[in-house]
Design an enzyme around this catalytic site. Structure first.
Site, PDB file in Angstrom:
ATOM      1  N   SER A 141      -7.197 -21.591 -23.511  1.00 44.12           N
ATOM      2  CA  SER A 141      -6.348 -20.513 -24.022  1.00 44.12           C
ATOM      3  C   SER A 141      -6.748 -19.202 -23.383  1.00 44.12           C
ATOM      4  CB  SER A 141      -6.506 -20.404 -25.542  1.00 44.12           C
ATOM      5  OG  SER A 141      -5.920 -19.212 -26.030  1.00 44.12           O
ATOM      6  N   TYR A 157     -11.549 -19.864 -32.919  1.00 38.48           N
ATOM      7  CA  TYR A 157     -10.708 -20.567 -31.955  1.00 38.48           C
ATOM      8  C   TYR A 157     -10.934 -20.006 -30.552  1.00 38.48           C
ATOM      9  CZ  TYR A 157      -6.454 -22.106 -29.561  1.00 38.48           C
ATOM     10  OH  TYR A 157      -5.567 -22.640 -28.658  1.00 38.48           O
TER      11      TYR A 157
END
Length: 232
Positions: A141, A157
């Site tokens: 990401s 995350y």
């Protein structure tokens, strides 16, 4: 087909993973659709039956025993693995602030998003080594970028994806005959990304599929978005 290429996509019962499995199956790969929920996994594989040969493989990437069993089960169906796509990941609802995040949230997130792909890759290395051109794609990401990556959103995350990028370069160094890369799919309209995301699932899957099938095999140890290397 004896020379048919094989691919394993984890977390492929929905979202980006499901679309990646679809696109790769359409290219003639025998796809193993990895999911921890058996009912969801079987249903997803059935949905993709018209796209090619897709087989459900039970695997919970947060459980080392499940990973080991999955590798054993895979070996009963195929003699090698050409492409491993570590797509499975979680984003917990309580992952709100770096100031308040709990050890439990942080550890659970890293176990799935970082340690999971590492252990899955380790478990499947013997099968990947039997491929003429093995590839590993770790779905990361932009939130994991150290260069302008942090904006306060979902800190556990994001840190798990920063660490996954570290896993990528370590594995690439350890396995020089493999092509091993991290990929940022962008902000995608999935259950995780939400309805307001800027990219379709197909757009999110595009570079993952490219890395898994067409990208130069000497492209390794990199972070890629839209088929271009981006800063860590």
């Amino acid at each position: 087909m004896k020379n048919q290429k094989t691919a394993l996509v984890t977390g492929a019962n929905k979202g980006i993973g499901f679309e990646v499995a679809r696109q790769i199956a359409r290219q003639g790969f025998r796809v193993f659709l990895g999911a921890r929920n058996a009912e969801a996994g079987h249903h997803a594989a059935e949905q993709l039956a018209a796209d090619g040969e897709v087989t459900f493989l039970p695997i919970n990437v947060s459980d080392p025993n499940s990973i080991r069993r999955a590798a054993e089960e895979f070996a009963r169906h195929a003699d090698r693995l050409d492409v491993l796509i570590n797509n499975a990941g979680i984003l917990l609802d309580d992952d709100k602030s770096a100031v308040t995040v709990t050890p439990e949230i942080f550890e659970k997130t890293l176990r799935t998003n970082t340690l999971g792909p590492w252990l899955v890759t380790q478990a499947f290395v013997p099968l990947l080594e039997k491929s003429e051109a093995p590839r590993v794609v770790n779905v990361s990401s932009g939130g994991g970028q150290l260069e302008d990556g942090a904006d306060g959103w979902a800190p556990s995350y994001c840190v798990s994806k920063t660490a996954l990028n570290g896993v990528t370069v370590q594995l690439a160094a350890a396995l020089p005959k493999f092509a091993i890369n991290s990929v940022c799919p962008g902000w995608v309209r999935t259950e995780m990304g939400g309805a307001g995301a800027t990219r379709s699932v197909g757009e999110g899957a595009s570079t993952i599929v490219w890395l898994a099938t067409e990208a130069p095999h000497d492209l390794t140890g990199k972070f890629v978005k839209d088929r271009k290397v981006i800063p860590w």
